[in-house]
Design a protein around this motif. Structure first.
Motif, mmCIF file in Angstrom:
data_model
loop_
_atom_site.group_PDB
_atom_site.id
_atom_site.type_symbol
_atom_site.label_atom_id
_atom_site.label_comp_id
_atom_site.label_asym_id
_atom_site.label_seq_id
_atom_site.Cartn_x
_atom_site.Cartn_y
_atom_site.Cartn_z
ATOM 1 N N LEU A 51 46.368 123.776 139.579
ATOM 2 C CA LEU A 51 46.908 122.508 140.931
ATOM 3 C C LEU A 51 45.909 121.842 141.543
ATOM 4 O O LEU A 51 44.948 120.507 140.957
ATOM 5 C CB LEU A 51 47.517 123.030 142.727
ATOM 6 C CG LEU A 51 48.010 121.843 143.147
ATOM 7 C CD1 LEU A 51 48.676 121.136 143.038
ATOM 8 C CD2 LEU A 51 47.412 122.510 144.211
ATOM 9 N N VAL A 55 45.289 118.081 138.952
ATOM 10 C CA VAL A 55 45.791 117.368 139.831
ATOM 11 C C VAL A 55 44.597 116.631 140.656
ATOM 12 O O VAL A 55 44.080 116.852 141.001
ATOM 13 C CB VAL A 55 46.383 117.253 140.899
ATOM 14 C CG1 VAL A 55 46.734 116.438 141.605
ATOM 15 C CG2 VAL A 55 48.162 118.005 141.001
ATOM 16 N N LEU A 64 49.037 110.771 142.798
ATOM 17 C CA LEU A 64 48.953 112.201 142.825
ATOM 18 C C LEU A 64 49.477 112.230 141.321
ATOM 19 O O LEU A 64 50.720 111.561 140.580
ATOM 20 C CB LEU A 64 49.893 113.936 142.830
ATOM 21 C CG LEU A 64 49.185 113.492 144.304
ATOM 22 C CD1 LEU A 64 50.252 114.838 144.939
ATOM 23 C CD2 LEU A 64 48.427 113.724 145.087
ATOM 24 N N THR A 65 48.236 112.175 139.627
ATOM 25 C CA THR A 65 48.857 112.633 138.681
ATOM 26 C C THR A 65 47.795 113.682 138.082
ATOM 27 O O THR A 65 47.210 114.613 138.334
ATOM 28 C CB THR A 65 48.327 111.169 137.916
ATOM 29 O OG1 THR A 65 48.864 111.731 137.310
ATOM 30 C CG2 THR A 65 46.887 110.680 137.862
ATOM 31 N N LEU A 72 53.645 105.958 136.801
ATOM 32 C CA LEU A 72 54.173 105.119 136.703
ATOM 33 C C LEU A 72 53.308 103.922 136.834
ATOM 34 O O LEU A 72 53.940 102.681 136.606
ATOM 35 C CB LEU A 72 54.180 105.412 138.648
ATOM 36 C CG LEU A 72 55.669 105.244 138.828
ATOM 37 C CD1 LEU A 72 55.840 105.829 140.384
ATOM 38 C CD2 LEU A 72 56.055 103.667 139.483
ATOM 39 N N GLN A 88 51.146 108.599 152.292
ATOM 40 C CA GLN A 88 50.926 109.942 151.633
ATOM 41 C C GLN A 88 51.535 110.228 149.641
ATOM 42 O O GLN A 88 52.902 109.094 149.830
ATOM 43 C CB GLN A 88 51.378 110.677 152.111
ATOM 44 C CG GLN A 88 50.879 110.935 153.376
ATOM 45 C CD GLN A 88 49.068 111.649 153.595
ATOM 46 O OE1 GLN A 88 48.663 111.935 152.018
ATOM 47 N NE2 GLN A 88 48.525 111.292 154.536
ATOM 48 N N PRO A 89 51.479 110.757 149.455
ATOM 49 C CA PRO A 89 51.256 110.832 147.674
ATOM 50 C C PRO A 89 53.161 111.451 148.140
ATOM 51 O O PRO A 89 53.616 110.902 147.554
ATOM 52 C CB PRO A 89 50.915 111.573 146.983
ATOM 53 C CG PRO A 89 49.662 111.594 147.924
ATOM 54 C CD PRO A 89 49.260 111.645 148.992
ATOM 55 N N GLY A 90 53.406 112.174 148.382
ATOM 56 C CA GLY A 90 54.730 112.498 149.383
ATOM 57 C C GLY A 90 56.076 111.313 148.988
ATOM 58 O O GLY A 90 56.758 111.914 149.296
ATOM 59 N N MET A 92 56.006 108.858 148.791
ATOM 60 C CA MET A 92 55.894 107.663 146.868
ATOM 61 C C MET A 92 56.970 108.811 145.750
ATOM 62 O O MET A 92 57.783 107.892 145.814
ATOM 63 C CB MET A 92 54.253 107.790 146.270
ATOM 64 C CG MET A 92 54.424 107.609 145.232
ATOM 65 S SD MET A 92 52.551 107.061 144.671
ATOM 66 C CE MET A 92 52.862 107.576 142.548
ATOM 67 N N ILE A 93 56.724 110.177 146.345
ATOM 68 C CA ILE A 93 57.900 110.865 145.404
ATOM 69 C C ILE A 93 59.432 110.594 145.896
ATOM 70 O O ILE A 93 59.870 110.531 145.195
ATOM 71 C CB ILE A 93 57.172 112.362 145.595
ATOM 72 C CG1 ILE A 93 56.441 112.610 145.128
ATOM 73 C CG2 ILE A 93 58.156 113.192 145.256
ATOM 74 C CD1 ILE A 93 54.923 113.821 144.970
ATOM 75 N N GLU A 182 58.501 111.143 154.045
ATOM 76 C CA GLU A 182 58.450 112.860 152.839
ATOM 77 C C GLU A 182 59.984 113.542 153.030
ATOM 78 O O GLU A 182 60.560 113.681 151.871
ATOM 79 C CB GLU A 182 56.969 113.225 153.231
ATOM 80 C CG GLU A 182 57.175 114.213 151.806
ATOM 81 C CD GLU A 182 55.717 115.475 152.144
ATOM 82 O OE1 GLU A 182 54.441 114.401 152.875
ATOM 83 O OE2 GLU A 182 55.711 116.359 152.119
ATOM 84 N N PHE A 183 60.585 113.597 154.147
ATOM 85 C CA PHE A 183 60.944 114.800 154.646
ATOM 86 C C PHE A 183 63.010 114.139 154.750
ATOM 87 O O PHE A 183 63.675 114.892 155.531
ATOM 88 C CB PHE A 183 61.110 115.661 155.626
ATOM 89 C CG PHE A 183 59.815 116.486 154.884
ATOM 90 C CD1 PHE A 183 58.137 116.117 155.950
ATOM 91 C CD2 PHE A 183 59.527 117.324 153.903
ATOM 92 C CE1 PHE A 183 57.075 117.227 155.402
ATOM 93 C CE2 PHE A 183 58.704 117.964 153.635
ATOM 94 C CZ PHE A 183 57.083 117.776 154.167
#
Lengths: 199, 199
Positions: A51, A55, A64-65, A72, A88-90, A92-93, A182-183
């Protein structure tokens, strides 16, 4: 007696550094690992090392990539006139999972928080301004969290983006106040994206 | 989009295998690791590998150790007439922490559970009998958990130990029924050891 098993104590100490993992939970996890085959533990250790090795942050959107720029940012089918700003990246996810947004992203890596000494220079704000100048962006969706800091950041960014003559929208309320994007469940995120409003 | 960050997905999958860690908690931990310095993540990974390389079971008591036999079995100041039987290495650590026991240990690595197909041959029972024959043991404290399986195991072991003409005691009630010894507070464990009774 744990002094005589230093590798046990050391792993408990390392696990306890993770958020939400206290010493007792850490000990429970370590006992579990002791019972598992060596291959399982090695797979976990290898995944942690990989990781950190693989990353990186995308130099364009700061998501993150493993390859820079990220998939993207490289995808020509994404709408380059539409930019979504997240903390945060989360986040985006989470929005990607809701399949409600076909534009591009910009990850701030935080939110303004004067009390904690977090100003615009600690976030990817200068990089955002550069994108606003150089990319054909027509609308920016501000998807910072619905917390005090996230709302303050949204208002700060709205002024900055409007100064570039670009339309600014915010995710629709519908996401419960004070929660972390994120959640949030996918259906709620989806509804919030479709109902975004002018700021 | 997580498909484009396989090392992220892989670590989330590996972390989710740990007990009590779901996918969302795993994702939260992985995001945390991404923010930490590489050295922190490497220390955690190294600690996992080291644990599996170094920790072995003591060939005498079957507790955890890095040197066989373990420090406790090698310690001449421990009372060799007194043996404490526990289900798991963590239970042994809990009793040691209470500083109420100065004898030696025997770890069963489980409890009898006919429904799950766990019989005496799946536990370190034959090894216990050998010790009862070869060591000058005068009293065995049965400190299996106060669960259905732990109580059944205690009664099974009591018959077996009495057949060797050795006194059998059980930790005093005082420890709440159904709880795991490993997580009981030290004062309660201490009181239970001092108040042990004949079985």
């Amino acid at each position: 007696m744990l002094d005589s098993i230093p590798s046990f104590s050391r792993l408990v100490a390392e696990m306890s550094k993770l958020p939400g993992i206290g010493r007792k939970t850490a000990a429970r996890l370590v006992f579990h690992m002791l019972k598992q085959p060596v291959s399982e533990a090695e797979a976990l250790a290898a995944a942690i090392v990989e990781l950190k090795q693989r990353v990186v942050l995308c130099s364009r959107c700061f998501g993150l990539t493993e390859d820079d720029p990220c998939e993207l940012c490289r995808d020509p089918s994404r709408d380059e006139h539409l930019l979504c700003i997240v903390e945060q990246p989360g986040d985006m996810i989470a929005i990607e999972r809701s399949r409600s947004f076909r534009g591009r992203y910009h990850v701030l890596h935080g939110a303004l928080s004067p009390l904690d000494g977090v100003g615009p220079e600690d976030l990817k704000v200068a990089q955002l301004e550069k994108r606003l100048e150089n990319e054909p962006i027509r609308e920016v969706v501000v998807a910072t969290n619905f917390s005090v800091e996230g709302e303050a950041t949204a208002h700060f960014l709205a002024d900055l983006i409007k100064a570039h003559g670009i339309r600014v929208t915010r995710l629709a309320y519908g996401i419960p106040m004070g929660s972390d994007l994120e959640f949030v469940d996918e259906a709620t995120v989806n509804r919030a994206v479709s109902g975004r409003r002018d700021l």
